[in-house]
Design an enzyme around this catalytic site. Structure first.
Site, mmCIF file in Angstrom:
data_model
loop_
_atom_site.group_PDB
_atom_site.id
_atom_site.type_symbol
_atom_site.label_atom_id
_atom_site.label_comp_id
_atom_site.label_asym_id
_atom_site.label_seq_id
_atom_site.Cartn_x
_atom_site.Cartn_y
_atom_site.Cartn_z
ATOM 1 N N GLU A 87 31.824 92.119 -65.507
ATOM 2 C CA GLU A 87 33.169 91.791 -65.947
ATOM 3 C C GLU A 87 34.058 93.017 -65.852
ATOM 4 O O GLU A 87 33.678 94.090 -66.295
ATOM 5 C CB GLU A 87 33.079 91.326 -67.416
ATOM 6 C CG GLU A 87 34.311 90.661 -67.903
ATOM 7 C CD GLU A 87 34.800 89.645 -66.898
ATOM 8 O OE1 GLU A 87 34.249 88.550 -66.859
ATOM 9 O OE2 GLU A 87 35.750 89.952 -66.138
ATOM 10 N N LYS A 92 29.448 98.597 -62.004
ATOM 11 C CA LYS A 92 30.146 98.351 -63.265
ATOM 12 C C LYS A 92 30.155 99.617 -64.134
ATOM 13 O O LYS A 92 31.196 100.024 -64.673
ATOM 14 C CB LYS A 92 29.466 97.187 -63.990
ATOM 15 C CG LYS A 92 29.837 97.012 -65.434
ATOM 16 C CD LYS A 92 31.253 96.529 -65.593
ATOM 17 C CE LYS A 92 31.666 96.592 -67.036
ATOM 18 N NZ LYS A 92 32.537 95.617 -67.503
ATOM 19 N N CYS A 141 33.284 99.593 -74.294
ATOM 20 C CA CYS A 141 32.624 99.876 -73.009
ATOM 21 C C CYS A 141 32.479 101.337 -72.635
ATOM 22 O O CYS A 141 31.394 101.769 -72.233
ATOM 23 C CB CYS A 141 33.391 99.172 -71.893
ATOM 24 S SG CYS A 141 33.093 97.423 -71.891
#
Ligand code: UDX
Ligand code: ADP
Length: 469
Positions: free
Chosen positions: A172, A227, A283
């Site tokens: 994502e 990612k 994150c």
């Protein structure tokens, strides 16, 4: 040949699972989307008639929920039957940094991923495509595969309930506060995997609204690693500009001018050059710590040290800000009131995970300050959890305490200082005359985001400090 997907199940109804599934449901009315979670309270809030009670605040989310919920978008705690009915399962569960055991403080805790894989192994029926959405260490898809394979090897499988799985990585890239826009207009969609048919099935879903040229397909590990690296590069830019903000303050240059000048070079680019109180969110810290851990694991000491420095500068920036406040307030904030504007880690979200406000407020409380914290979207119960200190009942209260304010003016009343930590729009245009009258002179404004008109504040008798100025 792609496998036609009619039913999707998403495990995890959080900041990633909720908005992602809402957008898939909106763009694919022919697909039934079931979002499941073990957290009953969270699911009942997703199902609340009053859309203001949704568990996540994200601009544009409420409108999609209103349109799709009950039609092709459903929220449920019935994990078993929704897994069994799904053609494709997204794993969007939490993946925090481990707090104890091997790799504590660096590695990602895979306990929730492990549990999800076991649930899938147990309840899935027929052929199911598994999509890992959560940020994960490289080679986690392999772990998921192993759990899926080993669990059904141990079962006596009847011919009609034979299970088969393909595992894909589909990281994502949404940023909170602009999640719906990021999902609807992504720069790219990344799909990693070894099974071309499964990749084709997921590509078909995204093709309902994303141009095929923007859909990048890679092997599993490159996708997982990309990612981590995307987040590490973004965080690195913030630490770079924040380190220069300190140099600007020392030399008299202005960080906004420097950011504009360097960002006009196409090779550098203008985004992610806003200096501030350091990055927060769920994150960046987690992914870099994980990257450092992986590098050390492979014996890449120098690479690990390089990325560790991005976190060290971030911690330093936060500490630097609390030190400046104490120093400007004559070396002590004991018993002084400080109005805190903003508690979420960035504007347009109620998420407080790793918010700079937590670190800065803890320091100020430790130094004896009395904080009046105001945030338009964060609730006091969340602040209590984050600070691990109950709010004080009386506003007049003493050293090392905090209470929840209902407005900017309430925060400013009798305060010695106002500290802007989150860049909410509301803080960009404040009435400095009114605020100055409410504060206790000599009053200070500390703008860690560089968003207010400090000249207006100064004109009204407030001393000012702005990051990088
Ligand atoms: C990030 C990534 O952007 C996203 O692609 C990934 O999927 C998840 O992690 P998020 O954490 O939601 O998204 O927000 P982001 O906009 O990246 O901001 C992270 C932190 O950096 C915030 O605390 C923000 O205030 C700070 N930031 C961002 C700056 O200080 N300056 C900037 O110029 C940009
Ligand atoms: P993210 O930002 O990655 O979406 P969140 O913490 O907001 O993280 O959401 C993750 C969600 O996953 C939580 O609501 C949690 O209850 C849910 N969850 C974790 N493990 C499981 C599981 N095994 N089955 C179902 N839901 C789970």
């Amino acid at each position: 040949m792609s496998h036609k997907i009619k039913t999707i199940c998403c495990i995890g109804a959080g900041y990633v699972g909720g908005p992602t599934m809402a957008v898939i449901a909106k763009k694919c009315p022919h697909i039934q989307v079931m979002v499941v979670d073990i957290n009953h309270e969270r699911i009942s809030r997703w199902n609340d008639h009053n859309l203001c009670n949704l568990p996540i605040y994200e601009p544009g989310l409420k409108e999609i929920i209103e349109k799709c919920r009950g039609k092709n978008l459903h929220f449920s705690t019935d994990i078993e039957s929704n897994i069994a009915a799904a053609d494709m399962i997204f794993i969007s569960v939490n993946t925090p940094t481990k707090v104890k055991g091997l790799g504590a403080g660096h590695a990602i805790d895979l306990k929730w991923i492990d549990a999800s894989a076991r649930q899938i192994a147990k309840y899935a029926k027929g052929y199911t495509i598994i999509v890992e959405k959560s940020t994960l260490p490289v080679k986690t898809a392999e772990t998921i595969k192993q759990i899926l394979e080993s669990s059904h090897q141990n079962m006596v499988i009847k011919e009609e309930s034979k299970k088969a799985f393909s595992v894909l990585s589909n990281p994502e890239f949404l940023a909170e506060g602009s999640a719906i826009n990021d999902l609807e207009n992504p720069d790219r969609v990344l799909i990693g995997g070894n099974d071309n048919n499964a990749i084709a099935s997921l590509t078909e879903i995204y093709s309902n609204w994303v141009n095929r040229e923007k859909i990048i397909t890679t092997d599993l590990w490159s996708s997982e690693l990309s990612k981590l690296i995307a987040n590490a590069f973004l965080a690195q830019r913030i630490s770079s500009i924040n380190s220069i903000s300190a140099l600007c303050e020392s030399t008299g240059a202005d960080i906004n001018n420097v950011a504009l000048a360097i960002g006009s070079d196409k090779r550098i680019g203008k985004y992610f050059l806003q200096s501030g109180p350091g990055f927060g969110g769920s994150c960046f810290r987690k992914d870099i710590l994980n990257l450092v851990y992986i590098c050390k694991h492979y014996g890449l000491k120098e690479v690990a040290a390089y990325w560790q420095q991005v976190i060290d500068i971030n911690n330093w920036q936060q500490k630097r800000i609390s030190n400046i406040i104490i120093e400007k307030l004559f070396g002590t904030i004991s018993g002084k009131k400080i109005g805190i504007l903003g508690f979420s880690f960035k504007a347009n979200t109620n998420d407080t995970r790793d918010s700079p406000s937590i670190h800065i407020c803890k320091e100020l409380i430790e130094e004896g300050g009395c904080l009046a914290i105001y945030d338009p979207k964060v609730i006091p119960e969340q602040i209590e959890i984050d600070l691990s200190i109950k709010q004080t009942k009386s506003k007049k209260d003493s050293e090392g305490s905090w209470y929840f304010s209902r407005s900017v003016l309430d925060s400013a009343k009798d305060a010695d200082a106002l500290l802007i930590i989150t860049e909410w729009d509301e803080f960009k245009k404040l009435n400095w005359e009114e605020i100055s009258n409410a504060m206790r002179p000599p009053s200070w404004l500390f703008d860690t985001r560089g968003i207010t008109n400090i000249y207006e504040a100064r004109k009204n008798g407030i001393n000012t400090w702005r990051v990088g100025n």
